[in-house]
Design a protein around this motif. Structure first.
Motif, mmCIF file in Angstrom:
data_model
loop_
_atom_site.group_PDB
_atom_site.id
_atom_site.type_symbol
_atom_site.label_atom_id
_atom_site.label_comp_id
_atom_site.label_asym_id
_atom_site.label_seq_id
_atom_site.Cartn_x
_atom_site.Cartn_y
_atom_site.Cartn_z
ATOM 1 N N ALA A 273 -62.783 72.849 95.018
ATOM 2 C CA ALA A 273 -61.657 73.105 95.923
ATOM 3 C C ALA A 273 -60.452 73.618 95.142
ATOM 4 C CB ALA A 273 -61.296 71.822 96.684
ATOM 5 N N GLU A 274 -60.252 73.085 93.950
ATOM 6 C CA GLU A 274 -59.141 73.552 93.104
ATOM 7 C C GLU A 274 -59.331 75.040 92.756
ATOM 8 O OE1 GLU A 274 -56.563 71.571 92.358
ATOM 9 O OE2 GLU A 274 -55.612 73.273 91.338
ATOM 10 N N VAL A 309 -57.788 71.791 102.046
ATOM 11 C CA VAL A 309 -56.529 71.646 102.785
ATOM 12 C C VAL A 309 -55.538 70.806 101.974
ATOM 13 C CG1 VAL A 309 -55.467 70.652 104.852
ATOM 14 C CG2 VAL A 309 -57.608 71.948 105.036
ATOM 15 N N GLU A 310 -56.023 69.710 101.420
ATOM 16 C CA GLU A 310 -55.154 68.852 100.596
ATOM 17 C C GLU A 310 -54.466 69.649 99.485
ATOM 18 O OE1 GLU A 310 -57.066 65.533 98.483
ATOM 19 O OE2 GLU A 310 -57.502 64.737 100.493
ATOM 20 N N LYS A 311 -55.243 70.487 98.842
ATOM 21 C CA LYS A 311 -54.687 71.236 97.702
ATOM 22 C C LYS A 311 -53.797 72.383 98.178
ATOM 23 C CE LYS A 311 -58.515 69.867 94.860
ATOM 24 N NZ LYS A 311 -57.847 68.835 94.067
ATOM 25 N N LEU A 354 -57.000 75.508 109.540
ATOM 26 C CA LEU A 354 -56.796 74.109 109.137
ATOM 27 C C LEU A 354 -55.433 73.893 108.491
ATOM 28 C CD1 LEU A 354 -60.239 73.127 107.557
ATOM 29 C CD2 LEU A 354 -59.482 72.952 109.940
ATOM 30 N N HIS A 355 -54.869 74.959 107.999
ATOM 31 C CA HIS A 355 -53.550 74.841 107.364
ATOM 32 C C HIS A 355 -52.913 76.222 107.343
ATOM 33 C CE1 HIS A 355 -50.379 73.811 104.573
ATOM 34 N NE2 HIS A 355 -50.747 74.809 103.783
ATOM 35 N N THR A 367 -53.130 80.200 103.937
ATOM 36 C CA THR A 367 -53.690 79.854 105.245
ATOM 37 C C THR A 367 -55.169 79.508 105.070
ATOM 38 O OG1 THR A 367 -52.139 81.397 106.263
ATOM 39 C CG2 THR A 367 -54.047 80.748 107.597
ATOM 40 N N VAL A 368 -55.522 78.258 105.379
ATOM 41 C CA VAL A 368 -56.926 77.848 105.254
ATOM 42 C C VAL A 368 -57.615 78.092 106.598
ATOM 43 C CG1 VAL A 368 -58.523 75.957 104.754
ATOM 44 C CG2 VAL A 368 -56.298 76.057 103.584
#
Ligand code: NAD
Length: 482
Positions: A273-274, A309-311, A354-355, A367-368
């Protein structure tokens, strides 16, 4: 906090064999964040381009390897010493954030430093001829010669310093002359760089920089009788136009990409994800090798998208001059509007945002987009901005490879897996120029070979080593040898 006060507008001249040349008509250069004019450059006419090529052709470079090395290393040193000055200029005309611009200045240092170190190495080969019944007591030697004519270099906006450097440093290392046409969107950095090269001792006849609208003077860059080679980095559309127009000339085309980051079921999802978020958003997502599609197998996609999304939430998007900002603007509002429309179209086809946050002018926040259909415009075309699209793919490697290969592009790729059987298949079966295991597709060093296949590139690769080859002709010579 911003880095500094507003700089004065730069009213630039072209550099034709070192001479400053102006025209009545100028092209304005805008700061994409403030929409203010940051500078103007002359709008060259075909006769300016002709003059630049003629002056270059008339000059015969005779720099020794040592002299070339000194010029290149001095240039690297000056760029290192003035990296903030260059970063300021890059950010002002491109909207790339301060962090990205500083990084770019560092990369350009590497390009000149590597070219300087490589140009003293003689890569000649020797073939003994007494090696078969047809043989003779002779030896054949090879040596690389600069081109007879001039290099025509045409560069894009997304790396205003580094893309130009990838053309100029190998040209200087091989004693070639260049006429450079930087993009009309970010020409100020290229002009400042030319002055650094002159300051470092480059004979001015070896580099001209012409500026202006491609509609007026683009063809002259492609068809000038003294242009032996065209090295172009930019879009597929213009690259194919050049390929048609160039005729009997060597061309090196480094074109667009639509690079996947592939996430397999065994991957460390946090690490993947990173890479996904960094790869899709660095340089405002405007890298030919940015992560433009994340292909994640279904079985881990829920967990993976949460981490993405967190990242993405941690990224700060805003004033590019603010040194704490991670994502600046894209090149102009028109581009941001196109990405906005493509995201909406993907949503209409079943994708889920999602973001994200609303676009403000040319500021397009990361933008995710999850569940993007693999064939929607957002991911099938090159979306040159900080969109982070996740495509959920079936849990089998055949499907992953098929979907990955389903676009017209073939630049680079990143794969997140520890399974050697998967790695071997990706390396052998992805139709791309590069496969990076546990890295973003954009990972490289400035001297390693770099370039794509399919619509992503034609001709030689780039990277200092390959570019030096492309800018030379191999001459063989032989003599009796007992
Ligand atoms: P672009 O093709 O619009 O412009 C590139 C250059 O071509 C500019 O200098 C432009 O003025 C010039 N140009 C445009 N029309 C011309 C014409 N008719 N004749 C001569 N020159 C003409 O590309 P861009 O929007 O500046 O750059 C983004 C693109 O570049 C993306 O597709 C990106 O992927 C690609 N790119 C590729 C690489 C790579 O190494 N493969 C690296 C960076 C960028």
């Amino acid at each position: 906090m911003t880095v500094h006060a507003k700089p004065p507008i730069r009213r630039e001249a072209m550099r034709i064999a070192g001479r400053q040349v102006t025209t009545d008509e100028v092209v304005e250069v805008f700061n994409p964040y403030t929409n203010e004019v940051v500078g103007t450059v002359p709008a060259a006419r075909p006769e300016h381009v002709r003059e630049a090529f003629a002056k270059a052709r008339a000059y015969k470079p005779r720099l020794t390897r040592y002299e070339r090395q000194q010029i290149l290393l001095r240039t690297a040193d000056i760029l290192r010493d003035r990296k903030e000055e260059f970063a300021r200029l890059i950010t002002a005309e491109s909207g790339l954030c301060w962090k990205d611009s500083l990084y770019e200045a560092g990369r350009a240092y590497d390009v000149y430093s590597f070219a300087g170190q490589l140009c003293i190495k003689d890569d000649g080969e020797i073939y003994s001829c007494d090696i078969s019944p047809q043989g003779k007591q002779r030896k054949i030697f090879t040596q690389r010669m600069p081109l007879m004519g001039v290099i025509s270099a045409i560069t894009p906006f997304n790396h205003p310093l580094n893309m130009v450097s990838h053309k100029l440093a190998p040209a200087i290392a091989t004693n070639n002359r260049v006429v450079l046409k930087p993009t009309e969107l970010t020409p100020l950095t290229a002009l400042a760089l030319a002055d650094v090269l002159y300051e470092a001792g480059l004979p001015p006849e070896m580099l001209s920089v012409v500026t202006g609208n491609p509609g007026t003077m683009g063809d002259s860059m492609i068809t000038d009788p003294d242009a032996d080679l065209i090295t172009f980095t930019g879009s597929v559309r213009v690259g194919k136009y050049i390929a048609e127009k160039a005729g009997y000339r060597r061309i090196v085309l480094e074109l667009g990409g639509n690079d996947p980051l592939i996430v397999m079921e065994d991957a460390d999802l946090d690490k993947a994800a990173e890479l996904a978020v960094q790869g899709a958003t660095k340089n405002s997502g405007q890298r030919c090798t940015a992560v433009k599609r994340i292909l994640c197998v279904d079985s881990v996609a829920d967990a993976f998208s949460k981490l993405v999304v967190e990242k993405a939430r941690k990224l700060k998007c805003g004033d590019p001059m603010d040194p704490t900002v991670d994502v600046g603007t894209v090149i102009h509002e028109g581009a941001a509007k196109l990405f906005e429309r493509r995201v909406q179209d993907a949503v209409a086809l079943g994708a889920e945002i999602l973001h994200g946050a609303p676009r403000q002018g040319a500021l397009f926040p990361p933008t995710v987009v999850d569940r993007a259909p693999y064939d929607c415009e957002l991911v099938h075309e090159e979306t040159f901005g900080p969109v982070i699209p996740i495509i959920r793919v079936p849990n089998d490697i055949d499907s992953v490879i098929r979907i990955s290969n389903s676009t017209a592009y073939g630049l680079s790729s990143g794969v997140c897996t520890n399974r050697m059987d998967y790695v071997a298949r990706f390396v052998n079966e992805l139709d791309v120029g590069t496969v990076n295991v546990w890295e973003v597709p954009g990972y490289r060093i400035e001297m390693s070979p770099f370039g794509g296949i399919k619509d992503s590139g034609l001709g030689y690769k780039e990277g200092v080593v390959e570019a030096m080859k492309s800018f030379t002709n191999v001459r063989t010579w032989s003599m009796p040898w007992p």
